[in-house]
Write an enzyme that holds these catalytic residues in place. Structure first.
Site, PDB file in Angstrom:
ATOM      1  N   ASN A 174      -0.268  -7.598  -6.536  1.00 56.78           N
ATOM      2  CA  ASN A 174      -0.634  -6.683  -6.116  1.00 56.78           C
ATOM      3  C   ASN A 174      -0.911  -6.296  -4.584  1.00 56.78           C
ATOM      4  O   ASN A 174      -1.489  -7.820  -4.739  1.00 56.78           O
ATOM      5  CB  ASN A 174      -1.879  -6.624  -7.443  1.00 56.78           C
ATOM      6  CG  ASN A 174      -2.226  -8.013  -7.864  1.00 56.78           C
ATOM      7  OD1 ASN A 174      -2.212  -8.348  -7.479  1.00 56.78           O
ATOM      8  ND2 ASN A 174      -3.760  -7.200  -7.989  1.00 56.78           N
ATOM      9  N   GLU A 176      -3.509  -4.738  -2.558  1.00 59.92           N
ATOM     10  CA  GLU A 176      -4.581  -3.472  -2.474  1.00 59.92           C
ATOM     11  C   GLU A 176      -5.003  -2.882  -1.495  1.00 59.92           C
ATOM     12  O   GLU A 176      -4.310  -3.226   0.045  1.00 59.92           O
ATOM     13  CB  GLU A 176      -5.501  -4.394  -3.482  1.00 59.92           C
ATOM     14  CG  GLU A 176      -5.583  -4.140  -4.230  1.00 59.92           C
ATOM     15  CD  GLU A 176      -7.030  -5.438  -5.250  1.00 59.92           C
ATOM     16  OE1 GLU A 176      -7.986  -5.097  -4.853  1.00 59.92           O
ATOM     17  OE2 GLU A 176      -6.877  -4.966  -6.564  1.00 59.92           O
ATOM     18  N   CYS A 185       0.833  -2.331  -7.950  1.00 55.76           N
ATOM     19  CA  CYS A 185       0.637  -3.221  -8.813  1.00 55.76           C
ATOM     20  C   CYS A 185       2.022  -3.983  -8.469  1.00 55.76           C
ATOM     21  O   CYS A 185       3.440  -4.004  -7.912  1.00 55.76           O
ATOM     22  CB  CYS A 185       1.208  -2.251  -9.948  1.00 55.76           C
ATOM     23  SG  CYS A 185      -0.455  -1.577 -10.641  1.00 55.76           S
ATOM     24  N   GLU A 187       4.421  -5.825 -10.979  1.00 57.82           N
ATOM     25  CA  GLU A 187       5.139  -5.080 -11.581  1.00 57.82           C
ATOM     26  C   GLU A 187       5.610  -4.087 -10.442  1.00 57.82           C
ATOM     27  O   GLU A 187       7.455  -4.474 -10.250  1.00 57.82           O
ATOM     28  CB  GLU A 187       5.081  -4.101 -12.251  1.00 57.82           C
ATOM     29  CG  GLU A 187       4.195  -5.361 -13.764  1.00 57.82           C
ATOM     30  CD  GLU A 187       2.980  -5.639 -13.617  1.00 57.82           C
ATOM     31  OE1 GLU A 187       2.555  -4.501 -11.953  1.00 57.82           O
ATOM     32  OE2 GLU A 187       2.334  -4.713 -14.334  1.00 57.82           O
ATOM     33  N   CYS A 218      -0.184  -2.532 -16.226  1.00 61.89           N
ATOM     34  CA  CYS A 218      -0.262  -0.895 -16.617  1.00 61.89           C
ATOM     35  C   CYS A 218       0.312   0.419 -17.308  1.00 61.89           C
ATOM     36  O   CYS A 218       1.869   0.189 -17.057  1.00 61.89           O
ATOM     37  CB  CYS A 218      -1.467  -0.795 -15.641  1.00 61.89           C
ATOM     38  SG  CYS A 218      -0.154   0.133 -13.638  1.00 61.89           S
ATOM     39  N   CYS A 221       2.976   1.203 -14.453  1.00 60.21           N
ATOM     40  CA  CYS A 221       4.080   0.295 -14.181  1.00 60.21           C
ATOM     41  C   CYS A 221       4.822   0.677 -15.615  1.00 60.21           C
ATOM     42  O   CYS A 221       6.266   0.492 -15.731  1.00 60.21           O
ATOM     43  CB  CYS A 221       3.332  -0.928 -14.542  1.00 60.21           C
ATOM     44  SG  CYS A 221       2.945  -1.388 -12.184  1.00 60.21           S
TER      45      CYS A 221
HETATM   46  N1  THU Z   1      -2.633  -4.335 -12.052  1.00 60.05           N
HETATM   47  C1  THU Z   1      -1.380  -5.254 -11.610  1.00 60.05           C
HETATM   48  O1  THU Z   1      -0.905  -6.108 -10.453  1.00 60.05           O
HETATM   49  N2  THU Z   1      -0.028  -4.555 -12.529  1.00 60.05           N
HETATM   50  C2  THU Z   1      -0.563  -4.251 -12.990  1.00 60.05           C
HETATM   51  O2  THU Z   1      -0.408  -4.090 -14.431  1.00 60.05           O
HETATM   52  C3  THU Z   1      -2.126  -3.836 -13.699  1.00 60.05           C
HETATM   53  C4  THU Z   1      -3.061  -3.619 -12.791  1.00 60.05           C
HETATM   54  C5  THU Z   1      -3.379  -4.773  -9.834  1.00 60.05           C
HETATM   55  C6  THU Z   1      -3.531  -3.993  -9.457  1.00 60.05           C
HETATM   56  C7  THU Z   1      -5.162  -3.377  -8.532  1.00 60.05           C
HETATM   57  O3  THU Z   1      -5.230  -4.933  -7.473  1.00 60.05           O
HETATM   58  C8  THU Z   1      -5.454  -4.913  -9.597  1.00 60.05           C
HETATM   59  O4  THU Z   1      -4.391  -5.144 -10.984  1.00 60.05           O
HETATM   60  C9  THU Z   1      -6.941  -3.668 -10.893  1.00 60.05           C
HETATM   61  O5  THU Z   1      -6.160  -2.314 -10.898  1.00 60.05           O
END
Ligand code: THU
Length: 275
Positions: A174, A176, A185, A187, A218, A221
């Site tokens: 992930n 940011e 994210c 995935e 999430c 994704c």
């Molecule tokens: N995140 C993911 O990488 N994948 C998911 O399916 C859930 C959320 C990351 C995005 C962000 O950097 C952090 O988790 C909080 O949402």
């Protein structure tokens, strides 16, 4: 190499990768490349979703591949397969620790001495053949991928690995951004990278949330995996417990396929026109 020659190499690479773009809705394939300080070239293609706002712009896809490969603060330039528009310029200016400026209508470069462009990054993990890669190996690879996460907002590291039908393993972490709407994210990062390298069909997806033994994809994704990796098995890390198996269509039954959006003439191309 002169700045003009460097720009030309990057432009040519971006144009070559554009054929891997997934743009069934806008029908306007786009690709971007980043130039790293060591000369490595990192591509990314536009990947559209039927839920348009989940589409990956080419620059975001390239940038997140670069971050996953450890190049976050080692970038020296970027180029697109078409002229850079205001929204691309805005995105490039918004990236933390990146200092590049317009050098041509389709390229931004650092003002420090530039490296000669060298090889295109091969992000595939040294894993395989597939039959020898156990679920546990895949989960370990996802944990490793999570180490590259850039998470100043959450301190929540996520790693994913997508195994394609060709037997390649693409990592994603992930990534940011100060603007949370531009966070990607793990995935979708891995899925975008597999597309960029022309390997669209996924066989297995391995996912870990290092800070959450119960982590699942999430909603965004789930939608994108349902569209891009419909037949994949999804393995979720459960830390000290065995990994849990699921599948994209199990996680999001009745997902939005957007079939009606694929009819010719239904969606006009917006990608090439400034909004
Ligand atoms: N995140 C993911 O990488 N994948 C998911 O399916 C859930 C959320 C990351 C995005 C962000 O950097 C952090 O988790 C909080 O949402």
């Amino acid at each position: 190499m002169s700045t003009a020659a460097i720009t030309e190499v990057l432009r040519e690479q971006a144009r070559a990768f554009a054929r891997h773009a997934y743009a069934p809705f806008s029908k306007t394939p786009v690709a971007a490349v980043f130039l790293c300080e060591d000369g490595t070239i990192i591509p990314g293609v536009r990947v559209e979703s039927a839920s348009f706002s989940l589409s990956l712009p080419a620059l975001l896809n390239a940038y997140t591949t670069a971050v996953s490969a450890g190049y976050r603060s080692k970038l020296a330039g970027a180029a697109l397969s078409r002229p850079i528009e205001d929204r691309d310029a805005h995105y490039l200016s918004s990236l933390p620790d990146l200092s590049i400026a317009p050098a041509a209508n389709d390229a931004w470069l650092s003002r420090s001495p530039l490296p000669d462009p060298a090889e295109v990054l091969d992000p595939r993990l040294p894993l395989g053949p597939s039959a020898d890669v156990s679920t546990n190996d895949g989960i370990l690879a996802a944990r490793d991928a999570a180490q590259a996460a850039y998470v100043p907002s959450s301190d929540f590291r996520v790693g994913a690995v997508i195994e394609t039908e060709n037997g390649s393993f693409f990592p994603g972490a992930n990534v940011e951004h100060p603007d949370w709407a531009r966070i990607l994210c793990a995935e979708r990062n891995a899925a975008g990278t597999a597309r960029t390298y022309g390997e669209p069909s996924a066989r297995r997806v391995f996912l870990t949330c290092l800070e959450d033994a119960g982590g699942t994809p999430c909603g965004a994704c789930r939608q994108v995996l349902a569209e891009l990796a419909p037949d994949a098995a999804l393995w979720m890390d459960r830390h000290s417990e065995p990994p849990e198996k699921s599948a994209p269509d199990e996680l999001l039954p009745g997902f939005f396929e957007g079939t009606q959006l694929l009819r010719d003439g239904v969606v006009s191309s917006t990608e090439e026109k400034p909004s």
